[in-house]
Design a protein around this motif. Structure first.
Motif, PDB file in Angstrom:
ATOM      1  N   MET A   1       0.830  -1.198   0.000  1.00 42.02           N
ATOM      2  CA  MET A   1       0.000   0.000   0.000  1.00 42.02           C
ATOM      3  C   MET A   1       0.868   1.254   0.000  1.00 42.02           C
ATOM      4  SD  MET A   1      -3.385  -0.491   2.133  1.00 42.02           S
ATOM      5  CE  MET A   1      -2.571  -0.228   3.693  1.00 42.02           C
ATOM      6  N   LYS A   2       1.044   1.821  -1.157  1.00 44.30           N
ATOM      7  CA  LYS A   2       1.824   3.059  -1.236  1.00 44.30           C
ATOM      8  C   LYS A   2       0.981   4.098  -1.951  1.00 44.30           C
ATOM      9  CE  LYS A   2       5.245   0.509   0.190  1.00 44.30           C
ATOM     10  NZ  LYS A   2       5.567   0.455   1.624  1.00 44.30           N
ATOM     11  N   PRO A   3       1.070   5.358  -1.479  1.00 40.52           N
ATOM     12  CA  PRO A   3       0.300   6.414  -2.138  1.00 40.52           C
ATOM     13  C   PRO A   3       0.726   6.605  -3.593  1.00 40.52           C
ATOM     14  CG  PRO A   3       1.185   7.161  -0.026  1.00 40.52           C
ATOM     15  CD  PRO A   3       1.819   5.842  -0.325  1.00 40.52           C
ATOM     16  N   ALA A   4      -0.230   7.102  -4.400  1.00 45.71           N
ATOM     17  CA  ALA A   4       0.112   7.537  -5.756  1.00 45.71           C
ATOM     18  C   ALA A   4       0.910   8.843  -5.650  1.00 45.71           C
ATOM     19  CB  ALA A   4      -1.163   7.737  -6.566  1.00 45.71           C
ATOM     20  N   ARG A   5       1.483   9.277  -6.763  1.00 50.03           N
ATOM     21  CA  ARG A   5       2.334  10.467  -6.716  1.00 50.03           C
ATOM     22  C   ARG A   5       1.535  11.737  -6.461  1.00 50.03           C
ATOM     23  NH1 ARG A   5       5.491   7.725 -10.780  1.00 50.03           N
ATOM     24  NH2 ARG A   5       7.580   7.453  -9.922  1.00 50.03           N
ATOM     25  N   PHE A   6       2.127  12.643  -5.710  1.00 52.45           N
ATOM     26  CA  PHE A   6       1.544  13.981  -5.521  1.00 52.45           C
ATOM     27  C   PHE A   6       2.671  14.968  -5.243  1.00 52.45           C
ATOM     28  CE2 PHE A   6       1.221  11.534  -1.507  1.00 52.45           C
ATOM     29  CZ  PHE A   6       2.073  12.285  -0.697  1.00 52.45           C
ATOM     30  N   ASP A   7       2.414  16.227  -5.545  1.00 56.41           N
ATOM     31  CA  ASP A   7       3.319  17.302  -5.121  1.00 56.41           C
ATOM     32  C   ASP A   7       3.055  17.575  -3.649  1.00 56.41           C
ATOM     33  OD1 ASP A   7       4.152  17.518  -7.715  1.00 56.41           O
ATOM     34  OD2 ASP A   7       3.402  19.553  -8.043  1.00 56.41           O
ATOM     35  N   TYR A   8       4.083  18.019  -2.957  1.00 53.86           N
ATOM     36  CA  TYR A   8       3.921  18.330  -1.532  1.00 53.86           C
ATOM     37  C   TYR A   8       4.285  19.795  -1.325  1.00 53.86           C
ATOM     38  CZ  TYR A   8       5.226  18.305   3.478  1.00 53.86           C
ATOM     39  OH  TYR A   8       5.361  18.583   4.817  1.00 53.86           O
ATOM     40  N   VAL A   9       3.362  20.529  -0.725  1.00 53.31           N
ATOM     41  CA  VAL A   9       3.600  21.947  -0.475  1.00 53.31           C
ATOM     42  C   VAL A   9       3.554  22.192   1.025  1.00 53.31           C
ATOM     43  CG1 VAL A   9       2.750  24.306  -0.818  1.00 53.31           C
ATOM     44  CG2 VAL A   9       2.533  22.620  -2.656  1.00 53.31           C
ATOM     45  N   ARG A  10       4.611  22.765   1.545  1.00 49.65           N
ATOM     46  CA  ARG A  10       4.610  23.121   2.959  1.00 49.65           C
ATOM     47  C   ARG A  10       4.359  24.625   3.061  1.00 49.65           C
ATOM     48  NH1 ARG A  10       9.724  21.605   4.748  1.00 49.65           N
ATOM     49  NH2 ARG A  10       8.943  19.485   4.858  1.00 49.65           N
ATOM     50  N   ALA A  11       3.128  24.966   3.439  1.00 48.93           N
ATOM     51  CA  ALA A  11       2.748  26.376   3.452  1.00 48.93           C
ATOM     52  C   ALA A  11       3.298  27.064   4.700  1.00 48.93           C
ATOM     53  CB  ALA A  11       1.233  26.499   3.412  1.00 48.93           C
ATOM     54  N   ASP A  12       3.733  28.296   4.529  1.00 49.51           N
ATOM     55  CA  ASP A  12       4.236  29.073   5.661  1.00 49.51           C
ATOM     56  C   ASP A  12       3.215  30.086   6.142  1.00 49.51           C
ATOM     57  OD1 ASP A  12       6.826  27.878   5.626  1.00 49.51           O
ATOM     58  OD2 ASP A  12       7.254  29.039   3.820  1.00 49.51           O
ATOM     59  N   SER A  13       2.171  30.345   5.341  1.00 53.79           N
ATOM     60  CA  SER A  13       1.187  31.350   5.735  1.00 53.79           C
ATOM     61  C   SER A  13      -0.194  30.944   5.235  1.00 53.79           C
ATOM     62  CB  SER A  13       1.551  32.708   5.130  1.00 53.79           C
ATOM     63  OG  SER A  13       1.355  32.654   3.727  1.00 53.79           O
ATOM     64  N   LEU A  14      -1.213  31.565   5.842  1.00 53.08           N
ATOM     65  CA  LEU A  14      -2.584  31.307   5.426  1.00 53.08           C
ATOM     66  C   LEU A  14      -2.809  31.713   3.975  1.00 53.08           C
ATOM     67  CD1 LEU A  14      -4.906  32.367   8.369  1.00 53.08           C
ATOM     68  CD2 LEU A  14      -4.711  30.125   7.284  1.00 53.08           C
ATOM     69  N   ALA A  15      -2.190  32.818   3.580  1.00 52.99           N
ATOM     70  CA  ALA A  15      -2.368  33.295   2.203  1.00 52.99           C
ATOM     71  C   ALA A  15      -1.909  32.233   1.208  1.00 52.99           C
ATOM     72  CB  ALA A  15      -1.597  34.598   2.003  1.00 52.99           C
ATOM     73  N   GLU A  16      -0.798  31.563   1.540  1.00 50.44           N
ATOM     74  CA  GLU A  16      -0.296  30.514   0.648  1.00 50.44           C
ATOM     75  C   GLU A  16      -1.287  29.353   0.560  1.00 50.44           C
ATOM     76  OE1 GLU A  16       4.482  31.283   1.393  1.00 50.44           O
ATOM     77  OE2 GLU A  16       3.546  29.455   2.167  1.00 50.44           O
ATOM     78  N   VAL A  17      -1.855  28.987   1.694  1.00 58.14           N
ATOM     79  CA  VAL A  17      -2.846  27.899   1.699  1.00 58.14           C
ATOM     80  C   VAL A  17      -4.014  28.267   0.791  1.00 58.14           C
ATOM     81  CG1 VAL A  17      -4.500  26.612   3.107  1.00 58.14           C
ATOM     82  CG2 VAL A  17      -2.247  27.143   4.029  1.00 58.14           C
ATOM     83  N   HIS A  18      -4.530  29.490   0.963  1.00 55.83           N
ATOM     84  CA  HIS A  18      -5.685  29.919   0.170  1.00 55.83           C
ATOM     85  C   HIS A  18      -5.345  29.949  -1.317  1.00 55.83           C
ATOM     86  CE1 HIS A  18      -7.214  31.990   4.046  1.00 55.83           C
ATOM     87  NE2 HIS A  18      -7.712  30.783   3.930  1.00 55.83           N
ATOM     88  N   ASP A  19      -4.134  30.381  -1.647  1.00 53.84           N
ATOM     89  CA  ASP A  19      -3.724  30.421  -3.056  1.00 53.84           C
ATOM     90  C   ASP A  19      -3.692  29.023  -3.659  1.00 53.84           C
ATOM     91  OD1 ASP A  19      -3.503  33.130  -3.129  1.00 53.84           O
ATOM     92  OD2 ASP A  19      -1.326  33.198  -2.824  1.00 53.84           O
TER      93      ASP A  19
END
Lengths: 275, 169
Positions: A1-19
């Motif tokens: 059981m391994k996940p399929a591929r995805f990009d990983y984003v580590r957000a530093d701010s709420l604005a980045e999350v919303h974007d």
């Protein structure tokens, strides 16, 4: 059981999350503690293009009191809320239900808001939020809104959150003087998913009973000052109205019977706690 | 805001049992696989891979965690403790590990690394547990050999020895 591929984003701010949420149009999955998302990724029941980590955003950390409300940020782990020194004094029902969420080993990582986001019908945190008439704080680039728990949970793992919205926090009303609280759940073992879970809040006017594990979402009903056989009849009617699910673990009839039994127990216990 | 692309490997650095380690991981790589296949620390076992069995339980920044429910990239910059970090030196066992041996608290040993990590963490914050406490805490682990009774006996024995001043050092 391994996940399929995805990009990983580590957000530093709420604005980045919303974007990111706005740009990915439903193809992004927010990860906080990961206790629900990672199994879904591994089983490939979820295949997002982007996994968005929100755990390093300072605004999402912390438990705060906002008037008569406990506000729990999206990065607060279940163990952190359970260990909060004011928990029992501010909201006794949360102190009763949180020890039943998963195991110590998963509470150490899993977040309070993450459980609300998943909306598993047998989960204790959504049930508690509904029993207490709590709210979910959602935000986008454009603004914020609050949704009552009653409107937030819309079905099996389905909520009112739009694709571009982040659950920023959830809000539990504090306990009020003269209230009594009780919680019970029935599962094969402690830490398993509840077959049926019941929470009750009693005050001078009546009792609010919330039931999880039965229908496709937690369901609450307020009973005004019922005694003896009246309570039995009301519970019977409530149990019948619930669209009880049937699965490997229990039949619909068995779940309804548990609602009658556990429902009565928590209502009586909550009333006793008032005294 | 770092964005790590799906089809590339990215550097992950962490402290493993007090030692700085680094390796490369795709975003989708689980911490279990990173520890075992990239770093070569095979003490952490992989059982169910969806957070139920507890064999992969480790500590991340001092809190218990299922390594299989953690992405390697999430653990970047953290301090990780695994079963390899329990023994004070090669050839010597910690108080808890020695109690496991005395009480035959393992047979096949598959679940043992996770259970040791959980109990090691638990006994440090709960020096005087009852049998019920230990049973409840072990609810987060599956063992298919022992029936749990010897594990509980070992945990209670280790707790008593630790209270009486025996140390791992």
């Amino acid at each position: 059981m391994k996940p399929a591929r995805f990009d990983y984003v580590r957000a530093d701010s709420l604005a980045e999350v919303h974007d990111v949420l706005a740009a990915e149009c439903g193809e992004a999955a927010v990860i906080a503690g990961g206790q629900s998302l990672v199994p879904l990724l591994s089983m490939r029941m979820a295949r997002p293009k982007v996994v968005l980590d929100i755990m390093r955003i300072p605004e999402l950390a912390g438990i705060s009191l906002d008037g008569d409300t406990i506000r729990v940020g999206a990065a607060v782990r279940q163990a952190e809320l359970l260990a909060w020194s004011q928990l029992k004094a501010r909201q006794p029902l949360l102190a009763l239900t949180l020890p039943w969420v998963g195991h110590a080993q998963t509470r150490a990582r899993g977040t309070v808001c993450g459980s609300v986001a998943l909306a598993d019908p047998s989960a204790e945190i959504p049930l508690t939020l509904l029993a207490l008439r709590g709210e979910v704080e959602l935000s986008t680039k454009a603004g914020r809104r609050r949704v009552a728990a009653e409107d937030f949970f819309q079905g099996l793992m389905s909520t009112a959150r739009a694709d571009d919205e982040l659950i920023e926090a959830i809000r539990f009303p504090c306990g009020r003087p003269g209230e009594g609280h009780a919680f019970r759940e029935f599962a094969r073992r402690h830490g398993d998913f509840a077959i049926v879970a019941c929470a009750a809040v009693a005050d001078g006017k009546g009792v609010r009973l919330a039931v999880g594990g039965v229908a496709d979402r937690p369901v609450a009903r307020t009973f005004a000052g019922l005694g003896g056989s009246m309570l039995g009849q009301a519970l019977d009617a409530f149990a019948h109205e619930l669209e009880a699910r049937e699965d490997l673990h229990a039949t619909a009839a068995y779940r309804r019977e548990l609602v009658r039994q556990l429902g009565r127990q928590v209502i009586e216990e909550a009333r006793r706690c008032r005294a | 805001m770092p964005r790590l692309s799906a089809d590339q490997r990215h550097c992950v650095r962490l402290t493993l049992n007090g030692r700085a380690v680094e390796g490369e991981a795709e975003p989708r790589m689980l911490l279990t696989d990173f520890l075992r296949h990239v770093i070569g620390a095979t003490g952490t076992h992989v059982g169910c891979e969806h957070g139920v069995c507890g064999a992969c339980t480790i500590e991340i920044d001092g809190a218990l965690a299922r390594a299989c429910l953690t992405l390697a990239v999430q653990a970047d910059g953290t301090s990780v403790r695994t079963v390899e970090g329990l023994a004070p030196e090669p050839g010597r066992l910690s108080v808890l590990q020695a109690a496991f041996r005395r009480h035959h608290a393992l047979q096949c040993g598959f679940c043992t690394p996770g259970i040791l990590m959980s109990l090691d963490h638990y006994l440090r914050s709960h020096p005087l547990p009852t049998e019920t406490d230990v049973r409840e805490f072990l609810g987060g682990h599956l063992c298919r050999c022992t029936g749990y009774v010897p594990i509980i006996a070992a945990a209670l024995d280790a707790a008593e020895r630790l209270r009486n001043g025996e140390t791992d050092a």
